[in-house]
Every structure is written in C-alpha cells, then in structure tokens.
Design an enzyme around this catalytic site. Structure first.
Site, PDB file in Angstrom:
ATOM      1  N   HIS A   1       0.819  -1.214   0.000  1.00 22.82           N
ATOM      2  CA  HIS A   1       0.000   0.000   0.000  1.00 22.82           C
ATOM      3  C   HIS A   1       0.853   1.265   0.000  1.00 22.82           C
ATOM      4  O   HIS A   1       0.369   2.344   0.324  1.00 22.82           O
ATOM      5  CB  HIS A   1      -0.918   0.017   1.218  1.00 22.82           C
TER       6      HIS A   1
ATOM      7  N   HIS B   1      -6.794  -4.693  -1.662  1.00 22.23           N
ATOM      8  CA  HIS B   1      -6.034  -5.945  -1.673  1.00 22.23           C
ATOM      9  C   HIS B   1      -6.388  -6.758  -2.889  1.00 22.23           C
ATOM     10  O   HIS B   1      -6.407  -7.987  -2.843  1.00 22.23           O
ATOM     11  CB  HIS B   1      -6.326  -6.783  -0.425  1.00 22.23           C
TER      12      HIS B   1
END
Ligand SMILES: Nc1ncnc2c1ncn2[C@@H]1O[C@H](COP(=O)(O)OP(=O)(O)O)[C@@H](O)[C@H]1O
Ligand SMILES: Nc1ncnc2c1ncn2[C@@H]1O[C@H](COP(=O)(O)OP(=O)(O)O)[C@@H](O)[C@H]1O
Ligand SMILES: [Mg+2]
Ligand SMILES: [Mg+2]
Ligand SMILES: [Mg+2]
Ligand SMILES: [Mg+2]
Lengths: 194, 328, 328, 194
Positions: free
Chosen positions: B55, B217
C-alpha cells in the site's frame, strides 16, 4: 484418547508436510474468494512450527502445543495466524490439565471462536473444527467425516473474513481455512488416531 | 508479471532496507520486526499503524512529526503479526500511551487486538481506532463489516496532529471514533493488483472493463461494467458518497483522490475536475483536498475518492498543519 | 488503452482545470495560455519551465515558493508554443528578469528561444538554462544532443532556492550552466507510454522484455533486453552514471530515483536498495536522496536514476531547503 | 512566377486539406522514429491557418503568409511549429519586396535553417525544401521532383530532431516533416504552378 508429546510432535510435522504439498492449492482457493495468500501464510507458519519443534528433544504435550502456537502467532499474520495461534494457545493451556484429544481440540475450537467471533455456518475454519469436535466426542473421527465437513463449506455464503466481501459469489467455493484445517485433522487421524 | 524486483519473496525486506538507507536522517528500523519508527520521539501519545505491505506510501511514508510514530509492515497484503506490533507499541510508548489505528479487516483486527492484549500485560496503555471507510461493502452481520481504505490516511493526519499537540490517549480515542464515522471512500479499478509471490493479478478485467467498489487488496468490487468516461465514474462515486455524508446535514467537506498505484497523476486531476463539477449539485463547501498516491494496491490501475465531513474546523486545521513525513 | 479520462483531446485542459480547482489557494491560471503561476510573486528573478504535458507532476507540481514561478503546459508530449511561453515570462517578471529552464529537445529549444526573442523585444530580461542530463543519448554533431529528463527537477529546486534568496539573473544563469554539467540520468522501461490521442504505446515490449535508455516521451532507448532483476539494472545504471560523474573526482553525490508513471513506489525502494549496495564500490558519500514520481512519461512502467555531484555543499543546502510546492 | 494573395490563400487551404487527409499517416511515420504527434501537430496548425485565412476577404500575399506564420507558431508547438512558423515568417517579410515564388520559398528555407540549424542530408524537412528551391530556380517543380525529394529521406540517418535519438534505426523510414513539406509543395503545384 491421549495426545502424548511424541504424538503431538508427529502430528504437527505431518500437518506441515501436507500444507507444503498443498500450498498452491490453498492459495488458489483463497484467490477465488479472498486474497490468494492462505497457502503461503500457512506454509510460512507451519515451517516455523517445524523449526520450533525440531529443537525439542523430549517432547511434552503442553510445550509442543505452545511452541506451535507461538510460531503460528508470530509468523503467519493475516486472519489465519491469530486463529490457528489462538487455537493452539488454548490447547496448550488445557494440556496442563488434560491430554484427552477431544478436550484439547474442543479447547482449540473455543480459542478460534473467541478470537474470530464466527459461528458454524459462516463458511470459515470453524465449519471444519466443530464437526470434528463432535466426532471426537463419539470417538468417531475418520477421514470421511473430515472431508464431509470440509466439502460442506461449498454451498455456504461467507459471513466472516475476507470472503464475506464477495457475498453471493462465495457460494460454490470451498473455504480455504476449512480446507487447511482439514489437513490438520487428516494428519491427526494418520499420526494419532489410527 | 513485470516488476523491477529481485526475488518475489524478498520484496518487503528489500523495500524496507531501501527506505532505511534513504531516510535514516529521521527514521529507523527495529531489528527483526519490520517496524519503521521515528528517531525523535516527543513525549506524547504515539500513533502506531500498519498492515500488509503493498500500500506504499502507506504506512511508512506517514511516519514522522505530526503523524504516525511507527508503521508495522506485514507480508504483502497480509496483516503483520502481534509480536511485530507489540514491538512497535513498546518502542512508541513514552509513558503517554499508544493509539493503534487499524483498518477493518479480520486479520488486522485480530493481530492488533492480540498485540494490544500483550502490551496491556506489560502495563502499556493502549487504545485503538478502527477505520472502516469503504462504503462498497455493506455493514451488516453478514459481512466482516466495511473495509478500511484510503480514508485511513486522513485519520493518521488528524489524530497525528492532535497527538502532536499533546492530547491525551482517551481523548484521541473518542475523537478518532467519531471521526471515522465521517469518512467515506469508494474505489474503481481498471486492472487487478499483482502480488509478486502470486505472479498474476487478483482479478482480471478485459480491455474495456472496469470494476466499481474494489478494495485495496485486489478484492473485486460490487459491479463489473464497461469502461466509463471519468465524468460518469465521478458521478457514480460522488453520488454514493454524498448521499452517505449528507445524512448529517454536512456543510463543509474535504476530498481525497487517491491513485491505486499505477494511475498517472494526470488522470487523477481529470477525475478531480469532474468531481468538482458534480459537486456543484450539492450545497457544500470544499475546504480541503489532496490528490496523489496515498494508499495503493501495488500496481493496480484505478483510483478511490474519499469524502470527509469537515464541519468542525478543528479537523481542517489538523489536516492543513505541516508535518515531517515523506509522503503527505 | 484504458484510462480514466473523458475525450482524449480534452485531457490537458481538464487536468489543468482540475489543478486550478484544487490549488487556487496559491496557484492561478493565465486565461487561454495553459500557464500555471504562483499567485504571490516575490520581487525576485522568476523561474519559468514547462514542456509537453504527460510528465506530471512536472512541471506544475513544482510551482510555488522556492521553486518555479510558472509552468507552461504544451499538448501531450509536445513543447508549448512561443506565445504561451511569452505570457508566462511576462506574468513572471517582477522587474528582476526571468530564467527559463528548458529541457534539451529540438522543439522545446526552438519554442523557448522564440519566446525569449519576443520577450526581449518587450524589454524583459530573459536568460535560459538548457538541461541535458540523459546520458543514454550520445552528445555529438550527429544527434540533437543529450535529452533533458528527470534531473531537470533538481535544477528547478537548486536554482529555485537561489532565486528565492535573491540571486541576480546572470548569476543564476552561470550557476545553472555549471550545474547541468553535474547531473546525469539514465532510465529503463518495462512498457511504453500511451498518448491518449494516439491510443497505443509508443513502443511495444514483450512479456519478458525491457528497454534501457528510454526517454520521457515514449522514445525507445539504447538496448532492448530480457527483463533483469533490480540488482542488475542498478548495476548497469549506476556503473554508467558513476563513470560519468567520477571524471570530476566527485566525493559527494545526491540520488534521485524517479518513477515513470505506473511504477509502484515499493519497486522504487527495492531498486534504491540495490543502488546503495552498488555504490559501496565507490568512494563517495550520498548526501541527498529523493524517491518518487517527479518526471513521468504518462503511464510508462519503469524508472530513472539521476546522480548529481554535490561536492559544493551550497547545492545540498538548496536541495534540502523547504518549499511551498505540491510535489517536491 | 508570382504568388498573388488569392493564390497564396488557395495554396494554404489546399495544404490544410492534404494534412487533414493524411493526419494519421504523418503520425504513424513519426511514431516510427519520433514521438507520433506530427500528424496531430500539423492538423492543429493548419486548421488554425485556415481559420485565420478565412477571415481575410481581400487577400494580400504578405498578409496571408504572415497570418499563416502566426497560426503555425501559436498553435503547433513541438519542432515543426517553430520551423514552419519561421519559414512563413521569412516568406512574409520577403513578400514585402518580391512575390516571386522561387525567392519566397528560398526565404522560407533560410528561415527553417536559421531556426533549426539543419543541413541537407540530416533527414529533416530541409531535405524536401532544398531540392524544391533548386527546382523552382529552374522553373521545373513537378510532383515527381517532390516525391523524389521526399523519398530520398528514407536511406538517410537522422542527425537532427527527435529521430536522431534512434540513430541507425532511423534508416529506412521516411522523415515525417519531409513528407508534410511534400504536401505543401504538391499543393503549390496544384494551386499555383499548374
Ligand atoms: N472470523 C473468522 N473466524 C474463523 N475463521 C476465519 C475468520 N475469518 C477468516 N477465517 C478463516 O481464515 C481463512 C483465511 O485465512 P488467510 O487467507 O490466511 O488470511 P486473510 O483472510 O487475512 O488473507 C478463511 O478461509 C477462513 O477459514
Ligand atoms: N533541427 C531541425 N531542422 C529542421 N527540421 C527539423 C529539425 N528537427 C526536427 N525537424 C523536423 O520536424 C519533424 C518533426 O516534427 P514534430 O513531430 O511535429 O515535432 P516533435 O519532433 O517536437 O514531436 C521532423 O520529421 C523533421 O522533419
Ligand atoms: Mg487470504
Ligand atoms: Mg491476506
Ligand atoms: Mg512532439
Ligand atoms: Mg513528433
């Protein structure tokens, strides 16, 4: 039936072997309704369990279970790490009082439920553990019973964990954590019950 | 899969080493834990966040004065483990306690909870704030609840400011709990994310397909559709987000347009232009904005839009305050 | 081609509108010119840069206190026209003259030259610095000379600092001319860039191919090869760049790892780690670094590495000085 | 031969039509050895030339050329904008003294050379303009002569402009600016010389 330290060790080493063998399959199952890492998560974790257990020369049940718990908690991460970790931690605590397999696995199931707040039917590893505990109570745990429990997660709609995000689309797929738990209990049958 | 990496299993460790080589002037690592922490710790509540890797710049890019004290890096897209988080908590505590900022995923919640329990056993005061800004997921007893996505960065910034100002742990926790109910996010993707060790995208989209409501994700979202012009994407996202935020008779908002990792900045601005033109329909004032990559999903193409309620000017002041971090 | 845009021909204008909507607190546009300029103009030399669009955050992301006064946006990958540049020059002059920072491309050089001639006819003092940091191209009478790429941003930052400090136009020009000889860059790509109006990538790379020496306009480079691990790419780039910079017996350097638009930040850090380990071979100290997207090539996957000679500590001070821009 | 204002206007409108027609082709040529925008650059520029010229009711040679120059300079950008722009600006200046076509085009060529510093053989638009100027001196400009000049850029290795970056790889490709200049002179043949 009693879980001796030696048997406990053999059980978990067998589990590790099964996980390594089916690593890609577990990740594929997780790719379908989760994020595709259950195989590598469990492989990393059971690998660490193996490393910890190989250091124990004279296995003692509670210690074996505790070492497994520590390895799983500190190496897996994700959802399955704390869940398997809590299961083994509860088993380790219970092992100080009894080494009866049924009572141990039941304690493990409580650990999972306490940590993950899932119930039977939510399409999680609980759906493997709960029927296994029932079968053990009747001294009737077989590979068929395990397979049946695992397969029964297929038609369910996921209500917990990452798979719950895909909602209806989770129907028809096996739950990866239920499958890896299936390997845990097949290993138990092979090393301890047979 | 084409990536500038060495071995797929080494990405997290090598990235971490790269970060520490680059930023040792104000950041340091805690050995064997994949924790990145600020060197100079003020005597205030320490904010600790983290999650799976992939991320970037979240979360290490937000460690520093006025934001996070430490970031805990898990494996790619996998929550860090309790003992990693525990080390971050221990190293972040200056006696004023530690606030965990956790994104609402089963794995993150459980690992951070276990770490919190462990820290409490060592007599460290720990509280946590759970971020669940992603309105793509229904919040019901039939799901794990809404996910925590890009809006988390706004929580880091606002609570980071107040922690820096010396606010006590309990007050930060109450402020945070209220704050997260005023932050809403929705994302779209034009392509899935490829975890290096997996080697293929989490989902596949055709040459003229897009997905609405993706998570960070590589999770697929709530609808697959043909690729729409920016204007229509802005309309759908703005509509859903505003109907959420207007339930509180909101008058002032802030906007965060977040690239998911492989989206050119020019597209984020084209999209921002469309968002602003959509917002003309609403009687709200835009008092804050942020455009760039903040909470990515490895190499996903796409973006998310976050709307935050800023009727309380103190939040805006907190968002605007200067910070000493890499990527705000 | 998958992009979050409306009509391909509208990307530049809509992006510009988006920027002005977002940043009107300190930036403004000059009508009909595609010039973005700082609102608050100090009585100092104004730095003006620009070029084709598609390099975001360059150049508008570097307009503000301590860096550029104005950025001129051309069509995608096409130099702006002299009259656009002239307007930027006129609006940037506070009586102290204007310094143009131009990347060495035939088009940019000619358009900025014409604008300079026009401005001089209007009695504005104008000087220019030509940046040609890309060592992928041979500098000979048989080429248009080395190209200006990511190193340009370091020129903006260093000269921007000295302009802000009040340095006179002539001195800035001399400083800049010396500076550009100490900045060297090399880039690699894993995919070509797609100009929206063209609709297909400037060059095509197979699933296991990469290109060494690419420019920032989708130009192919000096060698096509099979995709190499980060470590080997770092070795080739570092080797070539260091042999360039060590001709001056350099002791201190700065590094810029620049993503080309679609490269995840995690890869830039993995690569940075490899660069640092390569540099252990050399007797140099790394006194500055910057990692992120600064001079992109729309949606190209890849990165460039820039090495700057920093034996003169004043340059380092200038690089480290705080600025009021969006994307430094 | 003289270039009257009417003819000049007709010439440039014809040029614009040819550019629009071959826009994609010009960009493809530029994609091969440059950056793929020559077609859209020239289309944008000649479109603006057309807009400027349509405003002129009574065309006067110098004014037509100057309007063309202004449009090209202010709308094209890139390399071709200043080059074509400088060419027409020089022609406009010269037109105040003479409207002889040979002298005008020669002045245009000087404008290009002054701005771009390219010589014959560098694989640029100069390689179209130079032979055209020679042919005009002998009053012998034909479509064949133009095509021959344009085609002669194929075997050359580019030494100026963006195409010089690809070095050897530019050999075998037509130069896009030489091709667009070819259209300019074909339009001249059609509207003025025939
Ligand atoms: N709340 C829960 N209770 C019990 N089991 C759960 C819960 N959430 C997830 N699981 C189990 O965890 C598995 C996923 O584990 P894993 O993929 O390793 O973690 P993550 O979902 O964080 O990627 C699921 O297949 C499911 O069996
Ligand atoms: N120095 C120069 N002198 C003359 N013509 C040039 C020069 N550089 C480039 N050109 C011409 O310009 C053409 C390219 O124009 P264009 O594609 O519109 O601009 P850019 O190269 O900036 O993208 C080339 O094909 C060539 O004919
Ligand atoms: Mg998973
Ligand atoms: Mg996971
Ligand atoms: Mg161009
Ligand atoms: Mg071109």
């Amino acid at each position: 039936m009693e879980l001796t330290g030696d048997k406990a060790k053999a059980w978990l080493l067998n589990f590790e072997a099964k996980i390594q063998e089916h690593k890609a399959y577990l990740s594929d199952l997780d790719q379908a309704i989760g994020d595709g890492d259950h195989g590598s998560n469990m492989a990393r974790g059971t690998e660490a369990v193996k490393v910890n257990l190989e250091k124990i020369a004279e296995p003692e049940t509670a210690e074996v279970l505790k070492q497994a718990a520590m390895a799983l908690i500190s190496k897996v991460g994700g959802a399955s790490g704390p869940l398997y970790g809590s299961a083994f931690m509860q088993m380790a605590k219970t092992a100080k009082e009894t080494t009866d397999i049924h009572e141990l696995i039941e304690a493990g199931l409580e650990g999972i439920k306490h940590r993950g707040k899932a119930d039977v039917g939510d399409k999680t590893m609980v759906d493997t553990w709960a029927p296994v505990v029932e079968a053990l109570a009747k001294d009737a745990l077989t590979n068929e019973a395990i397979t049946q429990a695992v397969d029964a997660t297929k038609p369910l709609k996921a209500k917990k964990g990452r798979a719950s995000y895909v909602g209806e689309r989770s129907i028809g797929a096996l739950d990866p954590g239920a499958v890896s738990s299936g390997y845990l209990f097949t290993a138990l049958v092979e090393e301890v019950l047979q | 899969m084409k990536k500038i990496i060495n071995h797929p299993s080494q990405v997290v460790d090598e990235m971490l080493k790269g970060m520490l080589y680059a930023h040792s002037d104000f950041l340091e690592g805690i050995d064997e834990t994949r924790v990145i922490i600020e060197k100079d710790k003020q005597p205030t509540v320490g904010l600790v966040s983290g999650g799976g890797s992939g991320h970037e710049p979240a979360h290490a890019g937000f460690v520093g004065e006025g934001m996070l004290r430490a970031a805990v890096l898990g494996e790619m897209f996998t929550s860090p483990t309790p003992d990693q988080i525990l080390e971050a908590i221990k190293a972040s505590d200056t006696g004023h306690g530690v606030l965990l900022i956790v994104k609402n995923y089963t794995g993150d919640v459980m690992n951070f909870d276990m770490a919190k329990e462990m820290a409490e056993m060592e007599d460290i005061q720990v509280a946590s704030v759970l971020v669940d800004d992603d309105i793509a997921v229904e919040d019901s007893t039939y799901t794990a609840g809404k996910r925590g996505v890009a809006g988390t960065v706004l929580v880091h910034k606002i609570l980071g400011h107040f922690a820096h100002e010396g606010m006590a742990l309990n007050d930060l926790k109450s402020l945070g709990d209220a704050l997260v109910t005023d932050i809403h996010t929705l994302g779209v993707a034009l392509s899935g994310a490829t975890v290096p060790e997996v080697g293929k995208p989490g989902f596949h989209l055709g040459e003229s397909e897009m997905e609405y409501g993706v998570g960070i994700h590589g999770e697929p979202g709530y609808r697959r559709d043909t690729l729409k012009p920016s204007r229509e994407i802005a309309k759908e996202l703005t509509g859903k987000l505003m109907s959420e935020i207007m339930t509180k008779k909101t008058k002032k908002i802030g906007l965060l347009v977040n690239g998911l990792g492989a989206t050119p900045l020019q597209e984020l601005y084209v999209f921002y232009n469309d968002v602003i033109e959509e917002l003309a329909k609403y009687d709200v004032e835009i008092v804050f904005n942020k455009i760039g990559d903040f909470m990515t999903s490895i190499d996903m193409t796409g973006l998310s839009l976050t709307v935050i309620r800023l009727d309380d000017d103190k939040r805006t002041v907190a968002l605007e305050a200067p910070v000493g971090v890499l990527n705000w």
